[in-house]
Design an enzyme around this catalytic site. Structure first.
Site, PDB file in Angstrom:
ATOM      1  N   GLU A  46      -3.905   9.776   4.591  1.00 39.91           N
ATOM      2  CA  GLU A  46      -3.271   8.995   3.532  1.00 39.91           C
ATOM      3  C   GLU A  46      -2.516   9.931   2.593  1.00 39.91           C
ATOM      4  O   GLU A  46      -2.996  11.013   2.245  1.00 39.91           O
ATOM      5  CB  GLU A  46      -4.359   8.248   2.751  1.00 39.91           C
ATOM      6  CG  GLU A  46      -3.877   7.424   1.581  1.00 39.91           C
ATOM      7  CD  GLU A  46      -5.022   6.713   0.855  1.00 39.91           C
ATOM      8  OE1 GLU A  46      -4.741   5.802   0.075  1.00 39.91           O
ATOM      9  OE2 GLU A  46      -6.206   7.077   1.081  1.00 39.91           O
ATOM     10  N   LYS A 133       0.356  -0.105   1.567  1.00 40.78           N
ATOM     11  CA  LYS A 133      -1.023  -0.468   1.255  1.00 40.78           C
ATOM     12  C   LYS A 133      -1.028  -1.743   0.423  1.00 40.78           C
ATOM     13  O   LYS A 133      -0.364  -1.827  -0.614  1.00 40.78           O
ATOM     14  CB  LYS A 133      -1.677   0.685   0.491  1.00 40.78           C
ATOM     15  CG  LYS A 133      -3.188   0.595   0.329  1.00 40.78           C
ATOM     16  CD  LYS A 133      -3.694   1.889  -0.312  1.00 40.78           C
ATOM     17  CE  LYS A 133      -5.203   1.950  -0.372  1.00 40.78           C
ATOM     18  NZ  LYS A 133      -5.680   3.222  -0.964  1.00 40.78           N
ATOM     19  N   CYS A 173      -7.222   3.493   4.092  1.00 37.74           N
ATOM     20  CA  CYS A 173      -8.386   3.714   3.239  1.00 37.74           C
ATOM     21  C   CYS A 173      -9.160   2.419   2.986  1.00 37.74           C
ATOM     22  O   CYS A 173      -9.573   1.744   3.922  1.00 37.74           O
ATOM     23  CB  CYS A 173      -7.942   4.404   1.945  1.00 37.74           C
ATOM     24  SG  CYS A 173      -9.245   5.362   1.126  1.00 37.74           S
TER      25      CYS A 173
END
Length: 311
Positions: A46, A133, A173
């Site tokens: 990430e 995200k 994540c």
């Protein structure tokens, strides 16, 4: 016809606020994955391009802003990249030169907003997609915008040396704690479930094993490894808004791993150092796993449950 592929997770850190050095680092590590291990796919952590600003508070508390924190944000924004843009062109060159498919976390700038984004780069076709995200976690919401319905998607592609199309995803994540998003990725047929992350807790291994078993999918996830001397939070130490942690405590210790659809760990976890983990994945194991569990098929109980997705 063989359904075997080789995939690598690359555990490493951004080089401070130095995009050029970070791209050179990507080049070196991709070369290791391809030439040493014969990998067809490389997954980076990430925010690898742009950096994960662990410990920075950007001078913000509820109801107050420190001007020095705006300088932090300025420096962080200058390290972010446009997608597409010159940095993406460099990643495309790296993928093409080493004949490898790259999945990487990046910090994307669009207008005045930053996004935590995953990119998909094919060695011949270049940038074939990205997704932002959906849900930044905790204080990440201060500095990153939110993805939208256009980011609920997978990538259908071929890998070097193969002709059959495969489906890969890249949930980032703690998006992986969103059950409906996970389910949608399974519905879209993900076979290679790539997870760029910075979560280095040992319990994260349990999350990844669970998802591999639940979705009957191969899991490849890459975690940041960073000692403070290499980390973005070591930069601009003179700013009052800098990390509240000491240099000795700012560290993301890794834990990258590759897991198969039956929960077997094929490589890793790697802790305490940067490195490249590689495993051979048998995509037929995905089908073998569907014998007794297909959460979007015979285990879905659509007579009771349904889900709608705006995408």
């Amino acid at each position: 016809m063989s359904n075997l592929i080789k995939a690598s997770v690359i555990q490493c850190s951004t080089v401070k606020y130095d995009l050029e050095a970070t791209l050179e680092k990507m080049d070196r590590l991709v070369k290791v994955a391809r030439e040493r291990d014969g990998s067809q796919l490389a997954v980076f952590p990430e925010a690898f391009l742009g950096g994960y600003p662990k410990g920075l508070n950007f001078g913000c508390v509820v109801g107050e802003r420190d001007p020095a924190g705006r300088d932090d944000f300025l420096a962080y924004t200058k390290s972010a990249i446009s997608v597409p843009g010159p940095a993406i062109t460099r990643v495309e060159e790296i993928a093409r030169r080493h004949d490898i498919f790259i999945v990487s976390g990046v910090i994307e700038k669009a207008g005045g907003t930053l996004y935590c984004t995953a990119i998909w780069v094919h060695p011949e076709q270049g940038l074939v997609g990205k997704r932002r995200k959906l849900m930044p976690t905790g204080s990440e919401r201060l500095i990153w915008g939110f993805g939208d319905e256009n980011d609920v998607k997978v990538c259908k592609t071929t890998l070097p040396g193969t002709t059959d199309e495969i489906t890969l995803s890249s949930t980032i994540c703690w998006e992986n704690y969103m059950p409906l998003l996970r389910y949608r990725m399974y519905e879209l047929g993900t076979q290679l479930y790539c997870v760029p992350t910075v979560d280095n807790r040992e319990v994260w291994q349990n999350t990844m094993t669970h998802i591999a078993l639940e979705g009957r999918t191969d899991i490849s996830f890459a975690i940041y490894f960073s000692q403070v001397k290499d980390h973005v939070s070591s930069v601009k130490a003179d700013l009052d808004s800098k990390t509240q942690n000491s240099d000795e405590t700012v560290k993301i210790a890794g834990g990258s791993v590759i897991i198969d659809p039956l929960g077997n760990v094929l490589a890793g976890p790697l802790r305490g150092s940067e490195g490249v983990l590689t495993a051979e994945l048998d995509l037929d194991t995905i089908i073998r796993g569907k014998l007794d569990l297909d959460v979007v098929g015979h285990y879905a109980r659509r007579d009771i449950f349904s889900m709608s997705v705006r995408s």
